[in-house]
Each structure stands twice: as C-alpha cells, then as structure tokens.
Write a protein that holds these residues in place. Sequence first.
Motif, PDB file in Angstrom:
ATOM      1  N   MET A 142       0.857  -1.275  -0.212  1.00  0.00           N
ATOM      2  CA  MET A 142       0.075   0.072   0.051  1.00  0.00           C
ATOM      3  C   MET A 142       0.900   1.273  -0.004  1.00  0.00           C
ATOM      4  SD  MET A 142      -2.888   1.408   2.553  1.00  0.00           S
ATOM      5  CE  MET A 142      -4.113   0.019   1.928  1.00  0.00           C
ATOM      6  N   VAL A 143       0.752   1.884  -0.878  1.00  0.00           N
ATOM      7  CA  VAL A 143       1.822   3.302  -1.242  1.00  0.00           C
ATOM      8  C   VAL A 143       0.951   4.156  -1.755  1.00  0.00           C
ATOM      9  CG1 VAL A 143       3.799   1.960  -1.555  1.00  0.00           C
ATOM     10  CG2 VAL A 143       2.490   2.548  -3.519  1.00  0.00           C
ATOM     11  N   GLY A 144       1.164   5.642  -1.623  1.00  0.00           N
ATOM     12  CA  GLY A 144       0.693   6.615  -2.253  1.00  0.00           C
ATOM     13  C   GLY A 144       1.710   7.902  -2.129  1.00  0.00           C
ATOM     14  N   GLY A 145       1.067   8.943  -2.936  1.00  0.00           N
ATOM     15  CA  GLY A 145       1.710  10.153  -3.222  1.00  0.00           C
ATOM     16  C   GLY A 145       1.124  11.042  -4.192  1.00  0.00           C
ATOM     17  N   PRO A 146       2.174  12.258  -4.563  1.00  0.00           N
ATOM     18  CA  PRO A 146       1.629  13.051  -5.603  1.00  0.00           C
ATOM     19  C   PRO A 146       1.763  12.379  -7.016  1.00  0.00           C
ATOM     20  CG  PRO A 146       3.705  13.535  -4.818  1.00  0.00           C
ATOM     21  CD  PRO A 146       3.328  12.554  -3.932  1.00  0.00           C
ATOM     22  N   GLN A 147       0.721  13.088  -7.820  1.00  0.00           N
ATOM     23  CA  GLN A 147       0.855  12.417  -9.172  1.00  0.00           C
ATOM     24  C   GLN A 147       0.888  13.564 -10.095  1.00  0.00           C
ATOM     25  OE1 GLN A 147      -0.591   8.838 -11.092  1.00  0.00           O
ATOM     26  NE2 GLN A 147      -1.618  10.088 -12.503  1.00  0.00           N
ATOM     27  N   ILE A 148       1.731  13.645 -11.086  1.00  0.00           N
ATOM     28  CA  ILE A 148       1.331  15.004 -12.128  1.00  0.00           C
ATOM     29  C   ILE A 148       1.008  14.257 -13.378  1.00  0.00           C
ATOM     30  CG2 ILE A 148       2.627  16.908 -13.462  1.00  0.00           C
ATOM     31  CD1 ILE A 148       2.750  17.298 -10.246  1.00  0.00           C
ATOM     32  N   GLY A 149      -0.249  14.876 -14.042  1.00  0.00           N
ATOM     33  CA  GLY A 149      -0.749  14.585 -15.128  1.00  0.00           C
ATOM     34  C   GLY A 149      -1.552  13.235 -15.187  1.00  0.00           C
ATOM     35  N   GLY A 150      -1.979  12.674 -16.108  1.00  0.00           N
ATOM     36  CA  GLY A 150      -2.489  11.302 -16.367  1.00  0.00           C
ATOM     37  C   GLY A 150      -4.124  11.420 -16.467  1.00  0.00           C
ATOM     38  N   THR A 151      -4.745  12.538 -16.188  1.00  0.00           N
ATOM     39  CA  THR A 151      -6.378  12.622 -16.040  1.00  0.00           C
ATOM     40  C   THR A 151      -6.994  13.533 -17.171  1.00  0.00           C
ATOM     41  OG1 THR A 151      -6.151  14.203 -14.597  1.00  0.00           O
ATOM     42  CG2 THR A 151      -6.111  12.138 -13.496  1.00  0.00           C
ATOM     43  N   ALA A 152      -6.186  14.135 -18.149  1.00  0.00           N
ATOM     44  CA  ALA A 152      -7.099  15.239 -19.186  1.00  0.00           C
ATOM     45  C   ALA A 152      -6.290  14.963 -20.312  1.00  0.00           C
ATOM     46  CB  ALA A 152      -7.166  16.530 -18.614  1.00  0.00           C
ATOM     47  N   GLY A 153      -7.157  15.112 -21.576  1.00  0.00           N
ATOM     48  CA  GLY A 153      -6.408  15.261 -22.725  1.00  0.00           C
ATOM     49  C   GLY A 153      -6.417  13.795 -23.338  1.00  0.00           C
ATOM     50  N   PRO A 154      -6.161  13.666 -24.825  1.00  0.00           N
ATOM     51  CA  PRO A 154      -6.392  12.429 -25.233  1.00  0.00           C
ATOM     52  C   PRO A 154      -5.057  11.574 -24.950  1.00  0.00           C
ATOM     53  CG  PRO A 154      -5.763  14.153 -26.828  1.00  0.00           C
ATOM     54  CD  PRO A 154      -6.061  14.958 -25.445  1.00  0.00           C
ATOM     55  N   VAL A 155      -4.055  11.781 -24.844  1.00  0.00           N
ATOM     56  CA  VAL A 155      -2.961  11.121 -24.298  1.00  0.00           C
ATOM     57  C   VAL A 155      -2.361  11.900 -23.146  1.00  0.00           C
ATOM     58  CG1 VAL A 155      -0.795  10.132 -24.903  1.00  0.00           C
ATOM     59  CG2 VAL A 155      -2.549  10.015 -26.709  1.00  0.00           C
ATOM     60  N   ALA A 156      -2.563  11.292 -22.061  1.00  0.00           N
ATOM     61  CA  ALA A 156      -1.772  12.008 -20.773  1.00  0.00           C
ATOM     62  C   ALA A 156      -0.734  11.392 -20.119  1.00  0.00           C
ATOM     63  CB  ALA A 156      -3.188  12.043 -19.697  1.00  0.00           C
ATOM     64  N   PRO A 157       0.424  11.768 -20.173  1.00  0.00           N
ATOM     65  CA  PRO A 157       1.652  11.375 -19.683  1.00  0.00           C
ATOM     66  C   PRO A 157       1.516  11.556 -18.144  1.00  0.00           C
ATOM     67  CG  PRO A 157       2.194  13.253 -20.864  1.00  0.00           C
ATOM     68  CD  PRO A 157       0.916  13.150 -21.279  1.00  0.00           C
ATOM     69  N   TYR A 158       1.952  10.628 -17.337  1.00  0.00           N
ATOM     70  CA  TYR A 158       2.042  11.205 -15.789  1.00  0.00           C
ATOM     71  C   TYR A 158       3.330  10.595 -15.315  1.00  0.00           C
ATOM     72  CZ  TYR A 158       0.712   6.099 -15.206  1.00  0.00           C
ATOM     73  OH  TYR A 158       0.519   4.733 -15.255  1.00  0.00           O
ATOM     74  N   VAL A 159       3.496  11.092 -13.834  1.00  0.00           N
ATOM     75  CA  VAL A 159       4.603  10.626 -13.222  1.00  0.00           C
ATOM     76  C   VAL A 159       4.321  10.767 -11.595  1.00  0.00           C
ATOM     77  CG1 VAL A 159       5.922  12.929 -13.183  1.00  0.00           C
ATOM     78  CG2 VAL A 159       7.147  10.767 -12.651  1.00  0.00           C
ATOM     79  N   ALA A 160       4.481   9.709 -10.958  1.00  0.00           N
ATOM     80  CA  ALA A 160       4.391   9.965  -9.547  1.00  0.00           C
ATOM     81  C   ALA A 160       5.317   9.400  -8.538  1.00  0.00           C
ATOM     82  CB  ALA A 160       3.078   8.940  -9.250  1.00  0.00           C
ATOM     83  N   LEU A 161       5.151  10.172  -7.408  1.00  0.00           N
ATOM     84  CA  LEU A 161       6.399   9.580  -6.348  1.00  0.00           C
ATOM     85  C   LEU A 161       5.375   8.813  -5.364  1.00  0.00           C
ATOM     86  CD1 LEU A 161       8.599  12.653  -5.970  1.00  0.00           C
ATOM     87  CD2 LEU A 161       9.140  10.726  -6.817  1.00  0.00           C
ATOM     88  N   LEU A 162       5.786   7.608  -4.957  1.00  0.00           N
ATOM     89  CA  LEU A 162       5.266   6.675  -3.873  1.00  0.00           C
ATOM     90  C   LEU A 162       5.891   6.254  -2.780  1.00  0.00           C
ATOM     91  CD1 LEU A 162       3.977   4.229  -6.710  1.00  0.00           C
ATOM     92  CD2 LEU A 162       2.583   6.312  -5.655  1.00  0.00           C
ATOM     93  N   GLY A 163       5.093   6.474  -1.759  1.00  0.00           N
ATOM     94  CA  GLY A 163       5.749   5.734  -0.282  1.00  0.00           C
ATOM     95  C   GLY A 163       4.786   5.021   0.347  1.00  0.00           C
ATOM     96  N   GLY A 164       5.114   4.294   1.208  1.00  0.00           N
ATOM     97  CA  GLY A 164       4.139   3.417   2.135  1.00  0.00           C
ATOM     98  C   GLY A 164       4.780   2.355   2.706  1.00  0.00           C
ATOM     99  N   PHE A 165       4.208   1.128   2.494  1.00  0.00           N
ATOM    100  CA  PHE A 165       4.678  -0.294   2.989  1.00  0.00           C
ATOM    101  C   PHE A 165       4.330  -1.430   2.440  1.00  0.00           C
ATOM    102  CE2 PHE A 165       0.359   0.163   4.699  1.00  0.00           C
ATOM    103  CZ  PHE A 165      -0.013  -0.909   4.752  1.00  0.00           C
TER     104      PHE A 165
END
Length: 194
Positions: free
Chosen positions: A99-122
């Motif tokens: 189970m991890v989580g964190g901020p993500q930039i992009g990935g939700t709007a437009g025909p092709v949406a690149p994204y990148v995320a930082l994740l931390g958890g356990f």
Amino acid sequence: LPNGALAQSDRPAAIGSGRLSGAVHLQVTEPKGDFGKNTGTGFGLGAVGLWRLDANGVANLRADMGFITYGSKTRRIDFANTGGLVKLDLRTTSNIFSMVGGPQIGGTAGPVAPYVALLGGFSVFWTESSVEGSNNSSNNGEPFASTTNASDFVPAYGGAAGLAIRAYERTDRLRLDLGARYLRHDDVSYLNEE
C-alpha cells in the motif's frame, strides 16, 4: 485510468464531480538483486485511486494497493499413521501486499496524458503453508491447518510513470493506462520458493 467528467464549479464534491477516479490492473513483478536470485516472477492484482486536486487534472493524489504471489508450490504428502494410504496436499505460497501513495503529475486530462508519480508506504511479505485433502470439495476448498512460516512489514518507496490514453473520443471517463511502477524494499526477511 477512468476519470469522471470535468466539473466546472469552484469547489465540487469529491464523489460525482470527476475528481475521483480508479482502476484495477494486473501486476507482474520483475525482482532484482538478491531477491531476484532467490525468487521467481510474481503475478497478482492491483488497484489505483486518484483524486484530482485541480480542474485541469495536472496535480493529483494517488493511492496504490497490490497483491502479488511470487511463489507457489504444492506437494503430496502422507497423512500421519495411515501407512501412506491417505494423501494430503501441502501448499506453500509466498506473497506481497503493498500500500503506497503520493503526488502524481498529469494522467487525467487530454487524449494522451503522460504522468509521473512519487510513491511511499509499506509492504508486507509473508509465506504460508496449508494442508488440505486432495478431494477437498466437502470443506469448500478450505485447508484444515495452516501456518505462517515467515512475515515481514517493511517501508516501500519508488515511483510510477506512464501514459493514460483516452479510450472513447467524447469523454475522459474511460482510459487505457500503459504504465510501470517501481517499488524498493530494503532489508526484507522472506522465504524463497523452496
């Protein structure tokens, strides 16, 4: 990732506003280092949840959960004191829950949406052995004895990147997510496939 319709209000409620989205996906692991030398490729299921923080879908909060089985072995053994006439199935599985989580930039709007995320958890690593009869239909497939041989709870950290491609031209609600996630675990105690 599926995503709701764009909401135009200044402070929309999370549910029903297009601010929340989620996905379910298959997972395949490629273990590295000593863990990769001692274990095989793992397979499982995962789920991702996103909460859009802005109307343009640039800033998001991401939560990931995943369950992987990286080792499974079944052996036929004799039931004690039966002279080898009664056989049991001894099943050993090695698993990881993350189970991890964190901020993500992009990935939700437009025909092709690149994204990148930082994740931390356990993550939790565990190996369990169970015994059941070879014809176990009378117990609904439940073992009559089981033992957790090893378990470890460890921090997990890493990131994710990919492309969320609009699957239907008129809406951002349905997307095909082509991505990869990297998680690192330091100093984990685990049992290998043996």
